[in-house]
Design a protein around this motif. Structure first.
Motif, PDB file in Angstrom:
ATOM      1  N   ILE A 168      43.138  46.771  34.711  1.00  0.00           N
ATOM      2  CA  ILE A 168      42.572  45.359  34.722  1.00  0.00           C
ATOM      3  C   ILE A 168      41.159  45.312  34.389  1.00  0.00           C
ATOM      4  CG2 ILE A 168      42.986  43.200  36.261  1.00  0.00           C
ATOM      5  CD1 ILE A 168      45.390  44.355  35.586  1.00  0.00           C
ATOM      6  N   LYS A 169      40.544  44.484  33.624  1.00  0.00           N
ATOM      7  CA  LYS A 169      38.979  44.179  33.501  1.00  0.00           C
ATOM      8  C   LYS A 169      38.926  42.797  33.802  1.00  0.00           C
ATOM      9  CE  LYS A 169      37.960  48.580  32.234  1.00  0.00           C
ATOM     10  NZ  LYS A 169      37.254  49.298  32.880  1.00  0.00           N
ATOM     11  N   ILE A 170      38.267  42.454  34.796  1.00  0.00           N
ATOM     12  CA  ILE A 170      37.852  41.269  35.178  1.00  0.00           C
ATOM     13  C   ILE A 170      36.550  40.875  34.602  1.00  0.00           C
ATOM     14  CG2 ILE A 170      37.581  39.265  37.015  1.00  0.00           C
ATOM     15  CD1 ILE A 170      39.970  40.629  38.399  1.00  0.00           C
ATOM     16  N   PHE A 171      36.318  40.062  33.844  1.00  0.00           N
ATOM     17  CA  PHE A 171      34.855  39.641  33.323  1.00  0.00           C
ATOM     18  C   PHE A 171      34.176  38.644  34.030  1.00  0.00           C
ATOM     19  CE2 PHE A 171      36.771  42.282  29.972  1.00  0.00           C
ATOM     20  CZ  PHE A 171      35.951  42.463  28.870  1.00  0.00           C
ATOM     21  N   SER A 172      32.936  38.899  33.945  1.00  0.00           N
ATOM     22  CA  SER A 172      32.134  37.729  34.642  1.00  0.00           C
ATOM     23  C   SER A 172      31.534  36.898  33.615  1.00  0.00           C
ATOM     24  CB  SER A 172      30.938  38.373  35.172  1.00  0.00           C
ATOM     25  OG  SER A 172      29.945  37.457  35.451  1.00  0.00           O
ATOM     26  N   SER A 173      31.953  35.569  33.894  1.00  0.00           N
ATOM     27  CA  SER A 173      31.454  34.478  32.623  1.00  0.00           C
ATOM     28  C   SER A 173      29.921  34.440  32.691  1.00  0.00           C
ATOM     29  CB  SER A 173      32.138  33.405  33.288  1.00  0.00           C
ATOM     30  OG  SER A 173      32.004  32.836  34.420  1.00  0.00           O
ATOM     31  N   LEU A 174      29.108  35.039  33.565  1.00  0.00           N
ATOM     32  CA  LEU A 174      27.883  35.108  33.587  1.00  0.00           C
ATOM     33  C   LEU A 174      27.296  36.104  32.802  1.00  0.00           C
ATOM     34  CD1 LEU A 174      26.167  33.622  36.672  1.00  0.00           C
ATOM     35  CD2 LEU A 174      26.760  32.563  34.419  1.00  0.00           C
ATOM     36  N   HIS A 175      28.360  37.071  32.179  1.00  0.00           N
ATOM     37  CA  HIS A 175      27.576  37.818  31.177  1.00  0.00           C
ATOM     38  C   HIS A 175      27.936  37.609  29.879  1.00  0.00           C
ATOM     39  CE1 HIS A 175      26.148  41.284  33.310  1.00  0.00           C
ATOM     40  NE2 HIS A 175      27.490  41.852  33.851  1.00  0.00           N
TER      41      HIS A 175
END
Length: 386
Positions: A343-350
């Motif tokens: 699982i890779k949870i991406f930050s929407s601020l990146h």
């Protein structure tokens, strides 16, 4: 983030007391608090008192309130989380049911109480309280006249300074004005680096630009450091890494973080990992489309078939106000975990998170091809960016 106390029963109900210690922790707090949660922390309340003579005067008092959260606003510049809701506990100064706005700030304890702590929220608490997760990469993206000084933490890219200066053009037989303009520009960048980058924490400073701008700036900075005996720059000279970028704007960070030289230096940071996985997804989408899908409907079907090798999902989806929808995403993550998927949870601020959001916020790389999914049209209901 400092964990003060944590009590969650077997049904998932309970409370966690935390103290945010930096900007990164404020981002974690924003992702942890949902509408309907109860949050308690100290705050100021304006109180009006009436004297025996009938005159009234107002003053501010510090009190601790517990509110049922109805609205959440995250100010990324001031790094303050504002929570609006009704007071749920009797208080000397505030009636039960009265509206109040709580400001969650750095170094101030707050308590979150949830009816159901799901696995995503509990995992975020663990990550937030892990001291190894702090920022350790800085980047200066530049071109002639424009530069952005960024801090790349594990969950967000923070632009600490933008430098925008007009540099006179070179004129035939007279380049002195151009050189003076460049020197002023480079000096502004150098001062920005000294002001915004903590070399005790940062292990790598990426200097990126098109052409030779980065090389010229590096030469200028070292010359100035030697001239004025700036030990901070001279002692940390080895931390600077020069790489190519197509422009001096923030969006160039994606290609910079994908550069093999940068990846080897910052291989253990979450930001670099996100970029690598997203690049792998795009490559697979082009070369082997039956093993790469995006959109909730397609990804759920792949997960049901235990075909998902890597799930890419934006943290934006876990902030959706629809509790049923959030539960569906949590179940999807747990389903993929149970079948041995990553699982890779991406930050929407990146930058990488912003790109994933454009692909509905959810995508998957599969263990084996599922060409039957290609034939099914996604009904477009996935484009629900909250």
């Amino acid at each position: 983030m400092k964990l003060v106390s944590r009590y969650v029963d077997k049904d998932g109900e309970g409370s966690v007391a935390l103290v945010p210690e930096n900007t990164e922790d404020m981002w974690h707090a924003y992702n942890l608090i949902s509408e309907g949660d109860f949050v308690s922390c100290s705050t100021f309340r304006k109180v009006q008192m009436e004297s025996a003579t009938g005159s009234s005067n107002s003053y501010r008092v510090r009190t601790t309130l517990k509110i049922s959260v109805e609205n959440i606003d995250f100010d990324t510049q001031a790094c303050v989380l504002r929570l609006k809701g009704r007071n749920v506990e009797e208080n000397k100064y505030v009636k039960t049911g009265a509206y109040h706005t709580l400001d969650v700030e750095q170094n101030r304890k707050f308590i979150i109480t949830k009816a159901k702590w799901d696995s995503i929220s509990l995992e975020r608490v663990d990550i937030a309280c892990d001291p190894a997760q702090n920022a350790d990469v800085a980047a200066v993206i530049m071109q002639e006249g424009i530069a952005h000084i960024c801090l790349i933490t594990s969950n967000m890219t923070i632009v600490r300074a933008k430098i925008d200066q007009v540099i006179p053009r070179k004129r035939k037989g007279n380049v002195s004005q151009h050189e003076k303009g460049l020197a002023r520009f480079y000096e502004s960048i150098m001062q920005g680096i000294l002001r915004h980058i903590n070399f005790d924490l940062v292990k790598c400073v990426i200097l990126a630009s098109p052409g030779f701008v980065k090389d010229q700036f590096m030469d200028y900075m070292i010359q100035q450091a030697v001239k004025f005996d700036n030990k901070l720059i001279l002692e940390n000279k080895s931390k600077f890494l020069l790489v190519h970028a197509s422009s001096g704007f923030k969006h160039s960070l994606k290609e910079v973080l994908g550069d093999p030289a940068v990846v080897s230096r910052i291989s253990d940071t979450k930001a670099a990992g996100e970029v690598r996985v997203l690049e792998a997804f795009y490559t697979t989408l082009q070369t082997d489309p039956a093993r790469a899908f995006y959109g909730k409907k397609h990804v759920e079907k792949a997960a049901d078939a235990q075909a998902v090798e890597t799930l890419l999902i934006s943290d934006k989806l876990f902030r959706c106000q629809d509790i049923v929808q959030r539960k569906e995403y949590v179940e999807l993550v747990e389903n993929v975990k149970d079948s041995g998927g990553d699982i890779k949870i991406f930050s929407s601020l990146h930058v990488s998170g912003e790109q994933l959001d454009q692909l509905t916020g959810i995508a998957a790389l599969l263990r084996f091809p599922m060409p039957e999914l290609e034939d099914e049209s996604d009904d477009g209901s996935d484009l629900e960016n909250d």
